[in-house]
Scaffold this active site. Structure first.
Site, PDB file in Angstrom:
ATOM      1  N   ASP A  71       0.734  -1.219   0.378  1.00  0.00           N
ATOM      2  CA  ASP A  71      -0.251  -0.054   0.083  1.00  0.00           C
ATOM      3  C   ASP A  71       0.517   1.420   0.042  1.00  0.00           C
ATOM      4  O   ASP A  71       0.328   2.585   0.538  1.00  0.00           O
ATOM      5  CB  ASP A  71      -1.309  -0.219   1.746  1.00  0.00           C
ATOM      6  CG  ASP A  71      -0.191  -0.189   2.761  1.00  0.00           C
ATOM      7  OD1 ASP A  71       0.993   0.021   2.796  1.00  0.00           O
ATOM      8  OD2 ASP A  71      -0.670   0.056   3.609  1.00  0.00           O
ATOM      9  N   CYS A  74       4.670  -0.398   3.151  1.00  0.00           N
ATOM     10  CA  CYS A  74       5.328  -1.482   3.027  1.00  0.00           C
ATOM     11  C   CYS A  74       7.111  -1.396   3.634  1.00  0.00           C
ATOM     12  O   CYS A  74       7.302  -1.830   4.146  1.00  0.00           O
ATOM     13  CB  CYS A  74       4.774  -2.438   1.843  1.00  0.00           C
ATOM     14  SG  CYS A  74       5.706  -1.888   0.320  1.00  0.00           S
ATOM     15  N   HIS A 251       8.001  -2.837  -3.626  1.00  0.00           N
ATOM     16  CA  HIS A 251       7.628  -3.080  -3.213  1.00  0.00           C
ATOM     17  C   HIS A 251       8.001  -3.628  -2.100  1.00  0.00           C
ATOM     18  O   HIS A 251       9.308  -4.869  -2.160  1.00  0.00           O
ATOM     19  CB  HIS A 251       6.164  -4.180  -3.227  1.00  0.00           C
ATOM     20  CG  HIS A 251       5.851  -5.100  -1.970  1.00  0.00           C
ATOM     21  ND1 HIS A 251       4.696  -4.479  -1.244  1.00  0.00           N
ATOM     22  CD2 HIS A 251       5.330  -6.562  -1.783  1.00  0.00           C
ATOM     23  CE1 HIS A 251       4.016  -4.982   0.279  1.00  0.00           C
ATOM     24  NE2 HIS A 251       5.143  -6.276  -0.637  1.00  0.00           N
TER      25      HIS A 251
END
Length: 257
Positions: A71, A74, A251
């Site tokens: 989101d 992370c 991510h």
């Protein structure tokens, strides 16, 4: 009847689409997942020989992982959970960290951060830190519940972002070298560090690790150099890592040896 400008309608459509995507992500991904064997990633990349080869080599060094919700928070959420989990097993390190964090509020206020808004985030952060050791020490299951409670978890992320922003501005002369374009450091922090859901890069990692005196090792899993092991970088440079994060483009997840 007054007509609504087309641009406003388009903005509303985009906003609704974004909310729907966020809702779907939240339903699929907990904020911090359970411990899993690292080999679980092989299923995701079974048709990709480059990633499969790299993951096989990575599994010789790292045994497990925790997935973090993708989101934009992370990096900070993964760092927070991983380091807090470590402190549950190390009383001396916890005491040093507790004392260091106690001084961060006054440091940030002295740099011009607003006391009124800062105090709420600091108090929530210290409330969790104070229970990582001592007589009221929580266990890892409770830590997981705390990090999966969106309200508390996001407060922890916000305070880590503020610490990072403070460090970047305090050491502006050093970090200015990493900035692109004509942005001032204050502008960069207000736009790319302090707001929730903004993604993080090496500059955030160096600043957070330096500000909290915590070594961070990031392992990069991407399509570069197919035959080599995934490269690792430590932040700040030459530190002893206490937190291990797996980076895939855009991510971060937590790694365990």
């Amino acid at each position: 009847m007054e007509l609504v400008p087309e641009s406003e309608i388009l903005d509303e459509v985009i906003l609704n689409q974004q909310r729907q995507i966020e809702k779907e992500v939240a339903e699929i991904h907990p904020l911090v997942g359970n411990l899993q064997p690292l080999t679980c990633l092989l299923k995701e990349y079974m048709d990709d020989p480059v990633y499969t080869n790299k993951l096989t080599k990575l599994a010789d060094v790292y045994q497990s992982m925790r997935r973090i919700r993708p989101d934009g928070n992370c990096f900070f959420r993964g760092f927070g959970f991983s380091y807090f989990e470590r402190l549950l097993e190390n009383e001396d390190e916890w005491k040093k960290f507790q004392a260091l964090v106690m001084g961060t509020k006054d440091q940030l206020i002295s740099q011009g951060f607003p006391k009124f808004t800062l105090e709420d985030f600091f108090d929530s952060f210290m409330e969790v830190v104070n229970r990582l050791g001592g007589e009221a020490k929580m266990d890892v299951e409770e830590l997981s519940r705390i990090f999966n409670d969106a309200g508390t978890s996001d407060y922890l992320v916000v305070y880590l972002r503020l610490i990072t922003s403070g460090q970047l501005q305090k050491e502006e002369d050093f970090y200015q070298n990493f900035l692109e374009g004509d942005k001032s450091m204050k502008e960069f922090c207000q736009q790319e560090v302090e707001p929730m859901y903004r993604e993080s890069d090496h500059m955030h990692a160096i600043a957070l690790g330096s500000g909290l005196k915590v070594g961070i090792r990031v392992v990069y899993l991407d399509r570069g150099e197919a035959t080599t092991s995934p490269p690792e970088h430590d932040f700040p440079e030459d530190c002893t890592p206490s937190v291990y994060l797996l980076y895939r483009p855009g991510h971060y997840d937590i790694l365990y040896k």
